[in-house]
Write an enzyme that holds these catalytic residues in place. Sequence first.
Site, mmCIF file in Angstrom:
data_model
loop_
_atom_site.group_PDB
_atom_site.id
_atom_site.type_symbol
_atom_site.label_atom_id
_atom_site.label_comp_id
_atom_site.label_asym_id
_atom_site.label_seq_id
_atom_site.Cartn_x
_atom_site.Cartn_y
_atom_site.Cartn_z
ATOM 1 C CB CYS A 1 43.857 50.844 36.943
ATOM 2 S SG CYS A 1 45.337 51.466 37.714
ATOM 3 N NE ARG B 1 39.671 46.435 37.408
ATOM 4 C CZ ARG B 1 39.966 45.153 37.309
ATOM 5 N NH1 ARG B 1 39.066 44.259 37.613
ATOM 6 N NH2 ARG B 1 41.148 44.762 36.888
ATOM 7 C CD1 TRP C 1 44.459 50.911 44.655
ATOM 8 C CD2 TRP C 1 46.408 50.193 43.827
ATOM 9 N NE1 TRP C 1 45.180 50.359 45.675
ATOM 10 C CE2 TRP C 1 46.371 49.914 45.211
ATOM 11 C CE3 TRP C 1 47.536 49.838 43.100
ATOM 12 C CZ2 TRP C 1 47.428 49.287 45.877
ATOM 13 C CZ3 TRP C 1 48.583 49.219 43.758
ATOM 14 C CH2 TRP C 1 48.524 48.946 45.141
ATOM 15 C CG ASN D 1 44.602 47.317 35.155
ATOM 16 O OD1 ASN D 1 45.324 47.447 36.137
ATOM 17 N ND2 ASN D 1 43.740 46.323 35.033
ATOM 18 N N GLY D 2 48.063 48.150 34.904
ATOM 19 C CA GLY D 2 49.196 47.225 34.963
ATOM 20 C C GLY D 2 50.484 47.969 35.245
ATOM 21 C CD GLU E 1 38.575 36.850 55.770
ATOM 22 O OE1 GLU E 1 39.780 36.845 55.473
ATOM 23 O OE2 GLU E 1 37.740 37.525 55.141
ATOM 24 C CE LYS F 1 37.184 41.052 54.990
ATOM 25 N NZ LYS F 1 37.746 39.977 54.289
ATOM 26 C CD GLU G 1 40.435 43.442 53.714
ATOM 27 O OE1 GLU G 1 40.892 43.121 52.628
ATOM 28 O OE2 GLU G 1 39.378 42.943 54.170
ATOM 29 C CG HIS H 1 54.895 31.089 72.400
ATOM 30 N ND1 HIS H 1 55.804 30.576 73.290
ATOM 31 C CD2 HIS H 1 53.955 30.125 72.218
ATOM 32 C CE1 HIS H 1 55.455 29.341 73.614
ATOM 33 N NE2 HIS H 1 54.323 29.048 72.988
ATOM 34 C CE LYS I 1 35.573 42.179 45.719
ATOM 35 N NZ LYS I 1 35.908 41.696 47.048
HETATM 36 C C1 G6P Z 1 42.700 42.026 47.378
HETATM 37 C C2 G6P Z 1 41.303 42.150 47.947
HETATM 38 C C3 G6P Z 1 41.052 41.019 48.941
HETATM 39 C C4 G6P Z 1 41.288 39.678 48.281
HETATM 40 C C5 G6P Z 1 42.675 39.589 47.650
HETATM 41 C C6 G6P Z 1 42.813 38.357 46.762
HETATM 42 O O1 G6P Z 1 43.636 42.282 48.352
HETATM 43 O O2 G6P Z 1 41.134 43.407 48.583
HETATM 44 O O3 G6P Z 1 39.725 41.083 49.403
HETATM 45 O O4 G6P Z 1 41.127 38.657 49.207
HETATM 46 O O5 G6P Z 1 42.905 40.722 46.815
HETATM 47 O O6 G6P Z 1 41.933 38.493 45.681
HETATM 48 P P1 G6P Z 1 41.318 37.325 44.852
HETATM 49 O O7 G6P Z 1 40.439 38.001 43.850
HETATM 50 O O8 G6P Z 1 42.476 36.611 44.195
HETATM 51 O O9 G6P Z 1 40.583 36.437 45.755
#
Ligand code: G6P
Length: 613
Positions: A2, A27, A74, A100-101, A486, A490, A493, A509, A608
């Site tokens: 949020c 956010r 969110w 937010n929280g 990673e 990507k 996501e 395995h 994010k």
């Molecule tokens: C969320 C974001 C990711 C990020 C992760 C950790 O899931 O969508 O892209 O890697 O948080 O966030 P940070 O800000 O701690 O790197």
Amino acid sequence: MCGIVGYIGNRQAFPILIKGLQRLEYRGYDSAGIALIHNGELNLYKQKGKVADLQRFVEQQDTEGTIGIAHTRWATHGEPNERNAHPHYSQTENLALIHNGIIENYAVIKEMLLEEGYVFRSETDTEVLVQLIDFMQKTNNVCLAEAVQLALSQAVGAYAIAVLEKGNNNQIVAARKGSPLVVGIGKDEFFLASDATPIVEYTDKVVYIGDEEIVTLNRNGEMKIVTISNVEKTPEIKKIEMSLSQLEKGGYPHFMLKEIFEQPKTLADSMRGRINVDANNISLSGFIDNKDKFLNAKRIIITACGTSWHAGLIGKYAFEEFARVPVEVEYSSEFRYRKPVINKDDIVIAISQSGETADTLAAVELAKSKGAFIFGVCNVVGSSIPRATHSGCYTHVGPEIGVASTKAFSAQVLALTMLALLLAKEKETISDDFYIKLINEINLIPIKIKEILKINNELKDFARTFTYAQNFIYLGRAYNYPVAMEGALKLKEISYIHAEGYPAAEMKHGPIALINQEMPVVVIATNAATYEKVVSNIQEIKARKGRIISVVTKGDTIVKNISDYVIEVPATEECLMPILAVIPLQLMAYHIAVAKECNVDQPRNLAKSVTVE
Ligand code: G6P
């Protein structure tokens, strides 16, 4: 998660709030709302969906007012709909609150309030909080700030809140614990936000509100901060260094593409003043100031979430290979709850782009309480994690807006590699020649990324052919194994295609059972000690008719001959290859998602900055 925005001053609040919400939309983006006070009336406007939906809905209505608060959500408690969207009114519609929280003990408080005759309109924990403030105000006959103080002394959990009171045109009361909150100071006006991005175009003077602090922003330009336990604090004004252009797309269709393309520059920025080719040295003040701690450390624990955790895994390989120090890499969410053994001579490295991830922040606090030395690798300057750590190293890549992390990842890997090399040099576990060679190689990374980015158009056409896929496997070994994870992250996501990153040899395995002619398998098969082994792994996939997309070192012929599609990257040292190899994987995920018409910058269900645990 949020986003929170607030404004009090002489301008119309609505346009400032809407623009602020748009800047914070990364956010959370399942619903949005605004509260404005005009002629003493407290008006709320809420909509399910994006900020643009709210804007369309409100445009036809009266949005006058020079004081207001706004929120982009969110969802945690209650599905994303208009009823659960913020702001929330108190019972008599005398107060409006954004949050937010998570209020963890909301159920107990709600029960108490129900007994007191309060009626609830939503399923949220936030509504419970606003009703509690209302209850405190009425039963103790106190002003809004005091009522907030009394209510928060009963709330367990994390929050950044802002409250408006009907008839009170002169005041916003806000508070935080665990979730971020920044006040921007203008001339006779205040801005309030979850981070500096909505504030930057109006002022560069900010005050970061501390944990358990309540701030009252008055129309006369006065600002007062008290803690929940009633200790008055002097606001500490800081200057933000962020430009407006960093927050815009700069001609790119999406922030994610812009951020992928920025990497030659952001990595050069990350190296500036740190990598010195002429003097053959690496300089990181966070390390130099705490050299003894690093030299005496018996162990390093890296803690992070998501993409940052992947960077941490690459860091482990570098620290262990070069500095010969044992490293554990932990998901922050596991670390904080599994009663880990933490010693005074451990170094805990917390990696976080946002510097606000709740689990990583909690992991930092836990490790600190056990006496470990905490080092942060963060991007957002002044955010909570760097403020909670003993020392650290900023990645300096500028604001990352696309929800899928790209430029932050490459800079995190760079920072950890520099740190590992510096430690190795001090411990004399690597030779001077190797150290110098690595410095020169690091310096060439931006040029090599520029080279890789030239394949963008080709990748775009190629990516289209994969929109049909339901599953992808990504394989790599050693330094390239975290890159495989990673790459898979990507893709899932932003394109919603299921993808798994696996150590190439582990494939037999389990995941090998999934392979058929439909299954794209991305193999990172660059020059490395395990190259021949990876070639054998590719043969195993070929034998089962899997479609091989390989990332190879320029000039490779062996893997090229057995792959269906090949992406070449320039040669570099093995430990630096993740920074190069990840670039085509970022581009590929991006183009597949665009071809599938997915919302690349704001993928469904993600946020994010994850400020709830
Ligand atoms: C969320 C974001 C990711 C990020 C992760 C950790 O899931 O969508 O892209 O890697 O948080 O966030 P940070 O800000 O701690 O790197």
